[in-house]
Design an enzyme around this catalytic site. Structure first.
Site, short mmCIF file in Angstrom:
data_model
loop_
_atom_site.label_atom_id
_atom_site.label_comp_id
_atom_site.label_asym_id
_atom_site.label_seq_id
_atom_site.Cartn_x
_atom_site.Cartn_y
_atom_site.Cartn_z
N LYS A 58 0.82 -1.14 -0.11
CA LYS A 58 0.04 -0.17 0.03
C LYS A 58 0.79 1.39 0.07
O LYS A 58 1.98 1.33 0.52
CB LYS A 58 -0.83 -0.04 1.28
N SER A 133 -9.46 1.81 2.95
CA SER A 133 -8.74 2.72 1.97
C SER A 133 -7.57 1.89 1.35
O SER A 133 -7.24 2.17 0.35
CB SER A 133 -7.97 3.74 2.88
N SER A 157 -9.84 -0.53 7.08
CA SER A 157 -9.36 -0.39 5.68
C SER A 157 -8.65 -1.60 5.22
O SER A 157 -8.38 -1.43 4.06
CB SER A 157 -8.50 0.82 5.51
#
Length: 467
Positions: A58, A133, A157
């Protein structure tokens, strides 16, 4: 865990396989938009438990060779001078870092539509969101580009995108995995988490990145246990492998408003767990309905403080202006998107003189109440909790425009971050062809128990979990 079956499965997926899948589903204007930067030269090491295994990271975890943008214009092109501990541990284990995945800007979002670089598309239905996210990492795993990816969690997330994409997502206990090199959103809530195609994949990844880190003051000095013994991950001759385990069903997580089809899949999963030997017990967490309001006071407050550093002076984007004040204003106005701006303003408000006691201090008091309720349930002899992961399947891109409605996507996940306990999501079925997730939550530092139950449920459901 050098001989663990999960590692053999991971090592079977090579870099060439990853790039073939990437070119098929991610490249081009009609791709998933799951990656913000890639390293075509990545090979990994020839030795180590993850030797040559392709992984995705990420884009809020610092890396040396690739930019760390957090999905924001304010950090566009930024190259970190250091690397996140979780990333370094993957490299040391031999993994090949394929690239950095798209995300909601500064991890603020539940759909991955808040990225400054465009939304990620769900690989199971490209008209729909992958969740947020950490949507890029979830999409990369679900699309078969990688079997293992890192994400981060502040309020769900990892688990919510895992549910939307039909994969496994694990958020460990706060302090189990170092946050060093994770760009801060809300420091008391942020966790580094793991995505995998299976429970075994996720457990193997967590095994590598967990452990104390002297660079993180919140890193727990706990020994790292074996998260998933090989005999648990593989086929089991024991028809009741969960005998003696008590699994709580929190009544507040099954409201009358919950989609009846999601509730039915959860009830079926609980029936399967019972058939595996577990005792299912109804429990109550009465302050659950206060969790989202508390979260959306504490998280923005911490974000307001953490994001003050993006001022055009220290690093990142700098707008041209005639004076210092104008430069600050233009840098932040041009660099931050609407959702980040909204949360900074909200956080600044609740921390301001005259409102601190009414909002922030009170929210912290309720957070402690929620923590005590979880502790009381676990102290009563309950080993795990099982709930839905999200109240809906993946929704269409652009379908949810009301911020408050979007915040409700995390209604079942924020509590684990507020309390700091481990939690995970795994596939338990589909609604209208879209995957839904079941969530386990466990007491602090009891990931092995949680993963053992999840592996048993995964094995028992088999293909049914994806139907």
């Amino acid at each position: 865990m050098s001989d663990h079956p999960a590692l053999g499965t991971l090592r079977a997926h090579r870099v060439a396989d990853a790039w073939a899948a990437f070119d098929a589903v991610c490249a081009g204007a009609d791709g998933l938009n799951a990656f913000l930067a890639v390293d075509r030269e990545a090979t990994g090491l020839d030795v180590g438990p993850l030797a040559g295994v392709p992984v995705a990271i990420k884009d809020n975890l610092a890396t040396h060779e690739l930019p760390t943008t957090c999905g924001s214009r304010v950090l566009e092109g930024y190259m970190s001078p250091f690397e996140a501990t979780a990333v370094r541990r993957l490299r040391d284990a031999g993994a090949a870092i394929l690239g950095k995945t798209n995300m909601d800007e500064f991890a603020m979002g539940s759909s991955n539509e808040n990225s400054a670089f465009g939304p990620v598309r769900n690989p199971l239905d490209r008209t729909r969101v992958p969740g947020g996210s950490s949507g890029g990492s979830a999409a990369a795993v679900a699309a078969g580009v990688v079997r293992l990816a890192l994400g981060s969690e502040t309020g769900g997330s990892v688990r919510q995108p895992a549910a939307f994409c039909g994969i496994v997502g694990v958020k460990p206990t706060y302090g189990r995995v170092s946050r060093y090199g994770l760009v801060a959103y809300a420091s008391s809530l942020d966790h580094v988490g793991v995505f995998g195609r299976t429970v075994g994949d996720a457990a193997a990844g967590l095994q590598i990145i967990a452990g104390h880190d002297r660079f993180d003051a919140t890193s727990a000095p706990h020994a790292v246990p074996e998260f998933l013994p090989p005999t648990v991950d593989g086929a089991s001759a024991d028809p009741r492998p969960l005998a003696g385990l008590v699994i709580g069903r929190p009544v507040e997580y099954f409201p009358a408003s919950l989609d009846a089809r999601i509730a039915a899949h959860c009830r079926h999963a609980l029936t399967v767990l019972e058939s595996l030997g577990a005792e299912i017990r109804d429990v109550s967490l009465p302050s659950t309905d206060l969790a989202s309001p508390v979260y959306y006071i504490i998280a923005p407050a911490e974000a307001s403080s953490n994001l003050a550093r993006y001022d055009g002076v220290r690093y990142g984007r700098r707008a041209m202006a005639d004076d210092l004040g104008a430069m600050y204003e233009r840098t932040r106005s041009e660099g931050f998107g609407a959702e980040v701006t909204r949360r900074i303003l909200l956080g600044t408000y609740v921390l301001s003189a005259g409102y601190y006691d009414a909002y922030y201090r009170r929210a912290q008091a309720v957070r402690e109440l929620i923590r005590q309720e979880f502790s009381q349930v676990f102290a009563s002899g309950v080993h795990l909790l099982f709930t839905p992961t999200a109240p809906t399947p993946a929704f269409r891109i652009g379908e949810v425009s009301d911020p408050y409605e979007m915040y409700l996507s995390d209604i079942f996940t924020v509590t684990a971050n507020l309390v700091g306990i481990p939690a995970m999501s795994q596939p338990i079925g589909r609604v209208d062809g879209l995957p839904i997730g079941g969530q386990f939550m466990a007491p602090h530092f009891t990931e092995p128990t949680m993963l053992r139950a999840a592996a048993a449920l995964e094995r028992a459901l088999g293909a049914e979990a994806h139907q």
